[in-house]
Write an enzyme that holds these catalytic residues in place. Structure first.
Site, short mmCIF file in Angstrom:
data_model
loop_
_atom_site.label_atom_id
_atom_site.label_comp_id
_atom_site.label_asym_id
_atom_site.label_seq_id
_atom_site.Cartn_x
_atom_site.Cartn_y
_atom_site.Cartn_z
N ASP A 91 1.93 -8.25 2.00
CA ASP A 91 2.96 -9.21 1.61
C ASP A 91 2.33 -10.55 1.24
O ASP A 91 2.74 -11.20 0.28
CB ASP A 91 3.96 -9.43 2.76
N GLY A 142 0.75 -1.25 0.00
CA GLY A 142 0.00 0.00 0.00
C GLY A 142 0.78 1.30 0.00
O GLY A 142 0.67 2.10 -0.92
N THR A 143 1.55 1.54 1.05
CA THR A 143 2.25 2.81 1.16
C THR A 143 3.33 2.94 0.10
O THR A 143 3.48 3.99 -0.53
CB THR A 143 2.87 2.96 2.57
N THR A 144 4.07 1.87 -0.14
CA THR A 144 5.10 1.89 -1.18
C THR A 144 4.46 2.20 -2.53
O THR A 144 4.96 3.04 -3.29
CB THR A 144 5.86 0.55 -1.23
#
EC number: 4.2.3.3
Length: 135
Positions: free
Chosen positions: A64, A39-41
């Site tokens: 993951d 999400g954040t990546t």
């Protein structure tokens, strides 16, 4: 016409800036790939690099594992997972499961920038698909 590579991009919090720099370096190649990320990546890759990314949940919330499931179904060609080896991760079992799935399914998994660069070069040059060489 060669098939589009499907690459998963994951970075722990202290490695996200490294992932952004990596993606900027390899942007021309990555734009020709189907990308998925936690999400954040994924959000940062979209906002800061301008890449189109299929976003999963954040890693600690199961992202993951979502990537691992797609990998097990044959829908991932490589994983770039910039891990922070100096910081304990609360979802370490999920991380280990993803790396294990890469080993089980013979999928390249780069966990540092030097290896990630080599994977990008190999994927860009590889004909046939690297997975078919050792099948």
């Amino acid at each position: 016409m060669p098939k589009r590579r499907r690459i998963a991009l994951i970075a722990h919090d202290h490695k996200k800036d490294d992932m952004i720099a990596f993606a900027q370096t390899h942007k021309a190649f990555l734009m020709r790939c189907d990308l998925l990320a936690t999400g954040t990546t994924g959000g940062r890759l979209q906002d800061e690099v301008g890449l189109s990314v299929q976003r999963m949940l954040s890693g600690p919330w199961g992202g993951d594992l979502q990537i691992g499931a797609q990998l097990a179904e044959g829908r991932v060609d490589a994983v770039i997972f910039l891990r922070d080896p100096m910081t304990p991760q609360p979802h370490e079992p999920d991380i280990n499961a993803l790396v294990r799935a890469c080993d089980v399914h013979n999928i390249p998994c780069a966990t540092n920038l030097a290896t990630a660069d080599l994977v990008m070069i190999a994927l860009g040059l590889a004909q046939p698909d690297p997975k078919e060489i050792h099948a």
